[in-house]
Design a protein around this motif. Structure first.
Motif, PDB file in Angstrom:
ATOM      1  N   GLY A 115      10.990  57.905  93.470  1.00 16.14           N
ATOM      2  CA  GLY A 115      11.856  56.809  93.088  1.00 16.14           C
ATOM      3  C   GLY A 115      11.213  55.442  93.013  1.00 16.14           C
ATOM      4  N   PRO A 116      10.622  54.957  94.098  1.00 18.17           N
ATOM      5  CA  PRO A 116      10.089  53.594  94.070  1.00 18.17           C
ATOM      6  C   PRO A 116       9.074  53.371  92.955  1.00 18.17           C
ATOM      7  N   ALA A 117       8.198  54.330  92.750  1.00 22.05           N
ATOM      8  CA  ALA A 117       7.217  54.185  91.678  1.00 22.05           C
ATOM      9  C   ALA A 117       7.893  54.127  90.318  1.00 22.05           C
ATOM     10  N   ALA A 118       8.912  54.943  90.134  1.00 20.41           N
ATOM     11  CA  ALA A 118       9.625  54.930  88.856  1.00 20.41           C
ATOM     12  C   ALA A 118      10.338  53.608  88.644  1.00 20.41           C
ATOM     13  N   VAL A 119      10.910  53.088  89.713  1.00 18.50           N
ATOM     14  CA  VAL A 119      11.590  51.799  89.606  1.00 18.50           C
ATOM     15  C   VAL A 119      10.600  50.724  89.167  1.00 18.50           C
ATOM     16  N   GLU A 120       9.433  50.731  89.782  1.00 15.89           N
ATOM     17  CA  GLU A 120       8.441  49.714  89.436  1.00 15.89           C
ATOM     18  C   GLU A 120       7.996  49.863  87.976  1.00 15.89           C
ATOM     19  N   ALA A 121       7.743  51.089  87.568  1.00 13.36           N
ATOM     20  CA  ALA A 121       7.326  51.314  86.180  1.00 13.36           C
ATOM     21  C   ALA A 121       8.413  50.887  85.212  1.00 13.36           C
ATOM     22  N   ALA A 122       9.646  51.240  85.546  1.00 10.37           N
ATOM     23  CA  ALA A 122      10.752  50.876  84.664  1.00 10.37           C
ATOM     24  C   ALA A 122      10.914  49.367  84.587  1.00 10.37           C
TER      25      ALA A 122
ATOM     26  N   ALA B 115      18.669  47.311  90.956  1.00 16.12           N
ATOM     27  CA  ALA B 115      19.358  46.030  90.991  1.00 16.12           C
ATOM     28  C   ALA B 115      18.586  45.019  91.826  1.00 16.12           C
ATOM     29  N   ALA B 116      18.054  45.471  92.944  1.00 16.34           N
ATOM     30  CA  ALA B 116      17.294  44.570  93.801  1.00 16.34           C
ATOM     31  C   ALA B 116      15.996  44.120  93.110  1.00 16.34           C
ATOM     32  N   ARG B 117      15.353  45.044  92.429  1.00 20.43           N
ATOM     33  CA  ARG B 117      14.085  44.714  91.789  1.00 20.43           C
ATOM     34  C   ARG B 117      14.281  43.775  90.605  1.00 20.43           C
ATOM     35  N   LEU B 118      15.373  43.967  89.866  1.00 23.09           N
ATOM     36  CA  LEU B 118      15.558  43.225  88.619  1.00 23.09           C
ATOM     37  C   LEU B 118      16.493  42.030  88.757  1.00 23.09           C
ATOM     38  N   GLY B 119      17.281  42.020  89.805  1.00 22.73           N
ATOM     39  CA  GLY B 119      18.248  40.935  89.922  1.00 22.73           C
ATOM     40  C   GLY B 119      19.348  41.004  88.883  1.00 22.73           C
ATOM     41  N   LEU B 120      19.657  42.196  88.448  1.00 21.96           N
ATOM     42  CA  LEU B 120      20.692  42.376  87.431  1.00 21.96           C
ATOM     43  C   LEU B 120      21.656  43.460  87.893  1.00 21.96           C
ATOM     44  N   PRO B 121      22.897  43.430  87.409  1.00 20.59           N
ATOM     45  CA  PRO B 121      23.801  44.545  87.686  1.00 20.59           C
ATOM     46  C   PRO B 121      23.279  45.814  87.039  1.00 20.59           C
ATOM     47  N   VAL B 122      23.421  46.918  87.718  1.00 27.21           N
ATOM     48  CA  VAL B 122      22.914  48.187  87.211  1.00 27.21           C
ATOM     49  C   VAL B 122      24.031  49.217  87.244  1.00 27.21           C
ATOM     50  N   VAL B 123      24.124  49.997  86.183  1.00 29.10           N
ATOM     51  CA  VAL B 123      25.031  51.136  86.128  1.00 29.10           C
ATOM     52  C   VAL B 123      24.177  52.387  85.996  1.00 29.10           C
ATOM     53  N   LEU B 124      24.463  53.368  86.847  1.00 25.64           N
ATOM     54  CA  LEU B 124      23.684  54.603  86.821  1.00 25.64           C
ATOM     55  C   LEU B 124      24.567  55.740  86.340  1.00 25.64           C
ATOM     56  N   ASP B 125      24.006  56.565  85.468  1.00 32.57           N
ATOM     57  CA  ASP B 125      24.778  57.715  85.014  1.00 32.57           C
ATOM     58  C   ASP B 125      23.847  58.806  84.496  1.00 32.57           C
ATOM     59  N   LYS B 126      24.420  59.986  84.294  1.00 33.15           N
ATOM     60  CA  LYS B 126      23.633  61.072  83.731  1.00 33.15           C
ATOM     61  C   LYS B 126      23.295  60.772  82.268  1.00 33.15           C
TER      62      LYS B 126
END
Lengths: 418, 418
Positions: B127-134, B244-255
């Motif tokens: 997860g964390p690595a993917a978040v950073e890459a994204a 959301a924490a990394r980007l400072g934006l609202p995030v919606v997660l879904d399949k």
DNA sequence: TGCGCTTTCGCAACAGCGTTGCTTAAGTGG
DNA sequence: CCACTTAAGCAACGCTGTTGCGAAAGCGCA
């Protein structure tokens, strides 16, 4: 031109807000039962301000739909005054037209059947004959319960109570204003879907309408029948209009499986599937707080899912349908085998829709309810991906008739989501 | 405590009415495209009074979301003034985390992608690595489009248009008041689901949020990942909160399937199923004007329906799942066979849910779209009970990323039902 | 050119919704 | 007996869409 949503435009107005919130409060009152509910918990349950609940409650009391129900014990301050639903403020008729019989249930606002009737029906005689037969049964049920055009108030009549005796625990200041006992108002024959709570609308003891449940294809919106398997004479018959004209009441038409689903939803909410094993296999889908009828009232065609590619040919033309496999087992008297096939089909459904629970019904299930519940639950838990187990239970045989009445009541009550 | 529906309590207030009606008007404006729409047709389409549309339009213009778009030819009276959506008034980021790559699309309010990026992704890195890459890809996309914290207004920048050139047919009185060009407002990191149209909320050119689409199980409400097949290290990872924490934006997660369905719904509405053939088989269900996620965001588990009792064992433990049959054919390169199996499964779904149409997507479909569309349509029409034929088409390969962005935009737009 | 007709559209007044602020009622507990 | 707490209602308020009406703007015929 107002907010009474037609079909495509759904702009909201103040009336929509009032109707929605009143329905929400009524739904909570209904769930609270005869014990009633305090204003604080109504506010909590709806997300509205206590003051808003007070205003809404005042309107409901003025309309005769709610009444004070004593006070609860204090928790350190002024004890809250309780409010309860007045079940006899209105009634709905549930009508089930099945292939061999007609069933009628007169249901009060609490969802209890206060009168039921059943009689044989010659389905092959066609629409008009069935309408006439149904109308006679309805009139008999209504007259027997002391309602109807004669205009006797419900509480003056001793009714053959279907459920147990009501726990008469109302040591309250019964301030119920006892509205004019002279007449029973019959609502406008044209359905007024969401204006049920307009001040002065409807009356105590009035019939709110008829919900009609039938098997086979139909169009919910137009109220016209489709091609019922084995009964082509029904195709195109405007059943809703014919019943409404004969009875002078608003009529809602739906598939029997949908009626049962709506009725079961009123009891427990959530999202679930009602699976019916009768002449065919059908399902009523209650998803996300609302019944899913599909684009052409065709949703729930559950029986013609293919479970066995290249299996035996079904009357629908395909091969290896759940229905042909399941009904073959039923015909053999092999309820266990039928239930296992049904379980596979239900597991497919549960995986696709992620339902909270599954309710089984229909004559085959009534013949051996424990077998079906056990076997279906077994297949479900074997096939479930995670640790979550989908609860399975059997519906009472009266689920369809009662649910048909609920088709009418649902327009007023907004069940609280769970 | 107001009408901003939490989860169980859904009491409505005035703000809910405003938000709903504004969303309705915005949805119509969006459907009308750059040509715009007249107030009369907006009133017709919403069921609201023309005067109400005027008031709502004034609010939308003040918020910068709508602008005048000239006049239409007269039909005998004063020519109507047209209103159009201002696509550059806001942007949403669509993010797709797949098993081997990350894709990003920056989408404007009209739903057009104004910038896209894709890069390889090591999903197994966790997860964390993917978040950073994204996050890096998103920042690059936003910076490249001239948006983001730097604060350049969108219309001042030449963007690499993804679609065709915009038909610049606005001979209008461009009265757009040109708000202060100094800063781009970033919305509150905590999602404010239905207050998007509050006066002063959001700003021109602002990023409204990030929609993130991922495969495998997850919980939409909490934003936490489940047990992704083959990647147990993702289980329990709070992807939404991390992004959301990394980007400072609202995030919606879904399949991913749900994201695609929401995106496709914005184009055409109605009720349909998006069927995805990738690493597994999945479906996104758009039913009755809303996405159906199910009780535990598990809806759409379409691949593990049993099509062949006692068939080959699937990785899910059952036998004869659609997925194992279909993917076996894909592995053989037999797209025709895979499509026919898929067709049977889709026919089961279409019969159960009575959908308006079916959209196919995913890598296998992209490999041979005509084959899949043809074969699935064939099975569907062979199995359809009546004369109605369910239309089948293939989705573009970008459906998931674009739909992910739509997850954010849907909270503001209420698509008109069809 | 002038006039009537049609259509658009906004200002102003309005009814009704839930909300807020405050007061009064009615209990409990030290 | 007196705080303290909880409940409930009155009054004023902000805001919604609605209604009534008049001004603006173009068409079409005399």
């Amino acid at each position: 031109m107002k907010g009474s949503g037609e079909e495509s435009g759904r702009g909201l107005g103040l009336d929509a807000v009032r109707s929605h919130n009143a329905g929400l409060v009524l739904g909570l009152l209904r769930a609270a039962g005869p014990a009633g509910a305090g204003r604080a918990e109504l506010a909590e349950g709806t997300g509205l301000t206590p003051q808003a609940v007070s205003k809404i409650s005042a309107r409901l009391r003025a309309a005769g739909l709610a009444a004070p129900a004593g006070r609860r014990a204090s928790t350190g301050g002024k004890p809250p005054g309780l409010l309860r639903l007045v079940p006899e403020a209105g009634y709905a008729v549930g009508l089930q037209l099945d292939r061999d019989e007609v069933r009628v249930a007169l249901v009060d606002l609490a969802g209890r059947a206060v009168a039921t009737r059943r009689a044989p029906l010659d389905f092959a005689a066609g629409g008009p004959a069935a309408v006439e037969a149904a109308a006679r049964e309805i009139e008999a049920a209504v007259a027997g319960a002391g309602l109807g055009p004669a205009g006797v108030r419900a509480q003056d009549v001793s009714l053959p109570a279907a459920g147990g005796p009501e726990p008469a625990a109302h040591p309250a200041t019964a301030t119920e204003p006892a509205p004019a006992p002279d007449s029973v108002q019959v609502p406008d024959p044209v359905p007024a879907p969401d204006s049920a709570l307009a001040p002065g609308g409807y009356g105590t003891g009035a019939l709110w309408g008829v919900g009609c449940a039938v098997p086979g294809p139909l169009d919910h919106r137009s109220g016209v029948m489709g091609r019922v398997t084995g009964h082509p004479e029904w195709e195109g018959f405007p059943l809703r209009a014919a019943l409404a004209a004969r009875l002078g009441l608003p009529v809602v038409l739906d598939k029997d499986t949908n009626a049962a689903a709506v009725g079961l939803a009123a009891e427990s909410g959530g999202s679930f599937a009602y699976v019916h094993v009768g002449t065919g296999l059908g399902a009523g889908l209650f998803l996300g707080g609302a019944l899913h009828r599909g684009a052409r009232t065709g949703a729930g065609e559950f029986g013609h899912q293919v479970l066995l590619l290249d299996g035996p040919r079904c009357r629908c033309g395909a091969r290896g349908c759940a229905e042909v496999l399941c009904l073959a087992a039923v015909a053999r008297g092999d309820h266990g085998g039928a239930a296992r096939v049904l379980g596979e089909a239900v597991a497919n459904l549960a995986a696709l829709l992620d339902v909270d629970r599954v309710v089984l019904g229909g004559r085959a299930v009534e013949a051996a309810p424990e077998t079906y519940v056990r076997e279906v639950a077994e297949v479900l838990s074997a096939r479930a991906p995670g640790t979550y187990r989908v609860p399975v239970r059997a519906a009472p045989a009266s689920a369809v008739v009662t649910g048909a009445a609920e088709l009418v009541l649902t327009e007023t009550f907004t069940p609280p989501r769970t």
